[in-house]
Design a protein around this motif. Structure first.
Motif, PDB file in Angstrom:
ATOM      1  N   ASN A   1       0.412  -1.299  -0.051  1.00 18.71           N
ATOM      2  CA  ASN A   1       0.398  -0.207  -0.207  1.00 18.71           C
ATOM      3  C   ASN A   1       0.505   1.344   0.442  1.00 18.71           C
ATOM      4  OD1 ASN A   1      -2.734  -1.070  -0.077  1.00 18.71           O
ATOM      5  ND2 ASN A   1      -3.465   0.492   1.762  1.00 18.71           N
ATOM      6  N   ARG A   2       1.906   0.964   1.210  1.00 16.71           N
ATOM      7  CA  ARG A   2       2.993   2.469   0.677  1.00 16.71           C
ATOM      8  C   ARG A   2       3.348   2.507  -0.768  1.00 16.71           C
ATOM      9  NH1 ARG A   2       5.575   0.387   5.553  1.00 16.71           N
ATOM     10  NH2 ARG A   2       7.546  -0.315   4.065  1.00 16.71           N
ATOM     11  N   TYR A   3       3.985   1.505  -1.547  1.00 16.18           N
ATOM     12  CA  TYR A   3       4.354   1.361  -2.614  1.00 16.18           C
ATOM     13  C   TYR A   3       3.388   1.983  -3.882  1.00 16.18           C
ATOM     14  CZ  TYR A   3       5.290  -0.210  -7.123  1.00 16.18           C
ATOM     15  OH  TYR A   3       5.392  -0.114  -9.295  1.00 16.18           O
ATOM     16  N   ALA A   4       1.530   1.549  -3.042  1.00 11.70           N
ATOM     17  CA  ALA A   4       0.862   1.921  -4.059  1.00 11.70           C
ATOM     18  C   ALA A   4       0.946   3.587  -4.231  1.00 11.70           C
ATOM     19  CB  ALA A   4       0.116   1.391  -4.564  1.00 11.70           C
ATOM     20  N   MET A   5       0.966   3.996  -2.810  1.00 12.47           N
ATOM     21  CA  MET A   5       0.475   5.511  -2.682  1.00 12.47           C
ATOM     22  C   MET A   5       1.587   6.343  -3.818  1.00 12.47           C
ATOM     23  SD  MET A   5      -0.168   7.920  -1.616  1.00 12.47           S
ATOM     24  CE  MET A   5      -2.096   7.735  -0.934  1.00 12.47           C
ATOM     25  N   ALA A   6       3.208   5.425  -3.483  1.00 20.01           N
ATOM     26  CA  ALA A   6       4.158   6.125  -3.861  1.00 20.01           C
ATOM     27  C   ALA A   6       3.934   6.316  -5.948  1.00 20.01           C
ATOM     28  CB  ALA A   6       5.668   5.160  -3.266  1.00 20.01           C
ATOM     29  N   ARG A   7       3.953   5.031  -6.244  1.00 19.31           N
ATOM     30  CA  ARG A   7       3.054   5.212  -7.726  1.00 19.31           C
ATOM     31  C   ARG A   7       2.156   5.894  -8.055  1.00 19.31           C
ATOM     32  NH1 ARG A   7       0.420   1.826 -11.071  1.00 19.31           N
ATOM     33  NH2 ARG A   7       1.322   0.335 -12.511  1.00 19.31           N
ATOM     34  N   MET A   8       1.196   6.586  -7.066  1.00 21.70           N
ATOM     35  CA  MET A   8       0.585   7.614  -8.089  1.00 21.70           C
ATOM     36  C   MET A   8       0.964   8.440  -7.616  1.00 21.70           C
ATOM     37  SD  MET A   8      -3.265   8.006  -6.015  1.00 21.70           S
ATOM     38  CE  MET A   8      -2.231   9.577  -5.403  1.00 21.70           C
ATOM     39  N   LEU A   9       1.445   9.233  -6.692  1.00 19.57           N
ATOM     40  CA  LEU A   9       2.437  10.696  -6.927  1.00 19.57           C
ATOM     41  C   LEU A   9       3.347  10.994  -7.863  1.00 19.57           C
ATOM     42  CD1 LEU A   9       3.683  10.797  -3.476  1.00 19.57           C
ATOM     43  CD2 LEU A   9       1.667  11.479  -4.240  1.00 19.57           C
TER      44      LEU A   9
END
Length: 640
Positions: A450-458
């Motif tokens: 989930n942390r990675y998914a947030m970074a990816r969306m940024l």
């Protein structure tokens, strides 16, 4: 109460801390902070008795009771929720029977005998314990705590094993709060709580009669609950007075002092080494050289840990959308007989940053999915405006990731124009460093993905971003990166978060989802709470003097009776006045624009939409004007 002396702890070959000295007093109210991997949770386990020191000693007062709540992993079963919570009073309930036995014994014994004295002492001890725990009010205590932590009365009779992991942790927290140990240890207690229950827990801890130590990544929660910060930094414990904000300032000052001492020591070491090197071979200088060698050996070297790199990341700015981003009309949603939302109406404008708040189960996640067009309403419409591109981040966003993809390759494919160095810095801010970036996504835990998914969306956002719990699994550093990025984002953002600091730093409007409806409040969460508590009307009402007695009163008497506001409340009023003065012209411009658009006929539906929008804006303008007048009067009275 508890004392650690020269404590040392390792994790494998890694030294977490050493030379730790900590005297924990009966009035301890401390926030334990530090970077990831510095040993905060390990230290809490040591204090709780679930782990031991590798060096040094820890002494406890006799009879000290300690309650410990880990981050996760607890599972309860076999009883109802109410029975599980009531079980913490088993020993107290047993004392009631002992008290009856002691009463009978005292009636039979000779008052001058030693047996009588011993029984009387025990009777007094038991009586005090029962009085402390309010024996005859245990059910009410359990109900109050369960209600505060979000359990409905229907939940009380459900079996504990029926609840998810997050709710199981709430039950465990409820038991600890009811038990009232002399030292309460909480590791990330707000992880599984919504805003309402966090607010309740804040109040509970503020009034907690005993000591507590807590770990939290919620700045606001730390600021309002603790009066001391203990930081694990540079393999040592450092102590600061005050809440988190004061700690940040004091830490900057301490680091400046450390760097100054480090520079002075480095200069002295270089002087000594230069002297030794220059005169080592000269017999006439042997004594001075030996003296300096001894001085050099005695110097305890100051270590300066590497400073965490400050990450500044900006959203790539998206294409501009139309002024109206999303329009919701008569929206309703039900699942079978369960009505979640009913006849909801609102408009989202370009540039809005909207916080969705409300209790768990009120329908926030359902609403955000419908706004992202991923779920159909039962009735009513959700209409996106011109050139709107939406992007939705779910609580379980990690499920849509390719488990076979490598992290750096995956994020690079999402942002081919962003430099690899910038991508690695961003991943580092979200706690992925070194070889972590080459891992396959499938081997990461749910929280890590989930942390990675947030970074990816940024790195590739749309112009209408919808975020459901984006701050879950983020530490303070990553939250700051996300907050700064969204503040600089020119698109529109709607988000659900239970982090007060994050909401206050971001929201321009608050949408409250409750009882099937949505109520709109301007401003951030503090403004929302202020208005919920009565807003300017409540303050103006509180300023009105009580009716004077029927006596001769000088003309100036009423002014003397005006209630003086404290500086914080006065500042709130002044800020609110500025907000209304800036907001009214903006609304007037919107009304003018809508009226201009209405003069050109496009369709009956568009004309109706514009008419409704104008009516809504005029009502909002009238409410702001009324509020501005009341605040102005209130502030004028303060100057009398």
């Amino acid at each position: 109460m508890l004392q650690i002396s020269d404590g040392q702890k390792r994790f494998g070959h890694k030294l977490l801390f050493e030379g730790a000295n900590w005297l924990i007093t009966p009035d301890e109210r401390t926030g334990l902070v530090g970077g990831n991997g510095t040993g905060k949770s390990t230290l809490l386990k040591v204090i709780a008795g679930f782990d031991s020191l590798d060096g040094g000693t820890m002494q406890r007062s006799k009879g000290l009771t300690i309650g410990y709540l880990p981050q996760d992993g607890l599972a309860l079963s076999g009883r109802t929720v109410f029975e599980e919570c009531l079980s913490v009073f088993h020993a107290v309930q047993s004392m009631e029977l002992e008290m009856e036995t002691l009463s009978t014994k005292l009636a039979e014994l000779d008052p001058v005998s030693t047996e009588y004295a011993a029984a009387a002492d025990r009777f007094s001890e038991v009586s005090d314990t029962l009085h402390t725990h309010d024996l005859y009010n245990l059910d009410a205590q359990v109900g109050a705590v369960l209600g505060g932590l979000g359990f409905s009365k229907e939940d009380w009779a459900r079996r504990t094993e029926e609840f998810s992991g997050g709710w199981q942790m709430r039950i465990a927290l409820a038991k600890l709060l009811l038990e009232k140990p002399a030292l309460l240890l909480l590791d990330e207690p707000t992880n599984h709580l919504d805003l309402e229950t966090r607010n309740w827990l804040e109040d509970y801890l503020r009034n907690y009669p005993r000591a507590f130590i807590l770990i939290s990544h919620d700045r606001y929660f730390l600021d309002v609950t603790v009066n001391k910060i203990t930081e694990v930094w540079n393999k040592r414990l450092h102590f600061y007075t005050g809440g988190y904000e004061k700690f940040v300032k004091q830490k900057d000052e301490r680091r400046t002092q450390l760097m100054s001492a480090y520079k002075n020591q480095k200069d002295r070491i270089e002087q000594l080494e230069a002297f030794i090197s220059r005169f080592r071979a000269q017999a006439t200088k042997a004594k001075q050289v030996q003296s300096r060698i001894k001085e050099l050996e005695k110097i305890e070297r100051i270590e300066v840990p590497e400073e965490e790199e400050t990450i500044h990341f900006s959203f790539p700015q998206p294409p501009v959308s139309g002024r109206t981003v999303c329009e919701v009309t008569n929206l309703s949603k039900s699942y079978g007989e369960k009505q979640v939302l009913s006849n909801v109406n609102f408009t989202i404008e370009r540039g809005d940053r909207i916080a969705l708040v409300g209790p768990n189960g009120a329908g926030k996640s359902t609403l955000i999915r419908m706004l992202s067009l991923l779920e159909e309403p039962t009735s009513g419409t959700v209409r996106h405006g011109h050139n709107v591109q939406s992007d939705y981040f779910a609580q379980d966003q990690y499920k849509v990731l390719d488990p076979n993809a490598k992290m750096l390759d995956d994020i690079s494919s999402s942002a081919p124009r962003v430099a690899t160095t910038d991508l690695r810095n961003l991943l580092g801010a979200f706690l992925f460093s070194g070889d972590d970036v080459f891992k396959q996504l499938g081997v990461l835990s749910g929280g890590e993905r989930n942390r990675y998914a947030m970074a990816r969306m940024l790195v590739s956002p749309a112009n209408f971003v919808l975020l459901d719990e984006p701050t879950n699994h983020l530490d303070l550093r990553a939250k700051d990166v996300l907050l700064d990025a969204i503040r600089a984002f020119t698109g529109t953002v709607l988000f659900v978060s239970h982090d007060r600091y994050f909401i206050d730093g971001l929201a321009t409007r608050v949408f409250e989802v409750e009882h099937g409806g949505v109520q709109v409040f301007p401003g951030n969460y503090e403004d929302y709470l202020w208005r919920k508590q009565g807003g300017p009307e409540a303050i103006v009402q509180s300023l009105k003097p009580t009716p004077p007695p029927i006596v001769s009163v000088p003309t100036s008497a009423p002014a003397a009776n005006v209630k003086r506001l404290n500086p914080i409340k006065l500042k709130q009023l002044q800020d609110r006045l500025i907000f209304t003065e800036n907001e009214m012209p903006r609304i007037e411009e919107q009304i003018t624009q809508h009226e201009t658009d209405l003069s050109t006929f496009r369709s009956a539906e568009e004309s109706q939409r514009l008419s409704n929008a104008i009516a809504e804006l005029r009502a909002k303008h009238e409410a702001l004007m009324h509020e501005w007048e009341e605040i102005s009067i209130a502030l004028e009275e303060q100057t009398v």
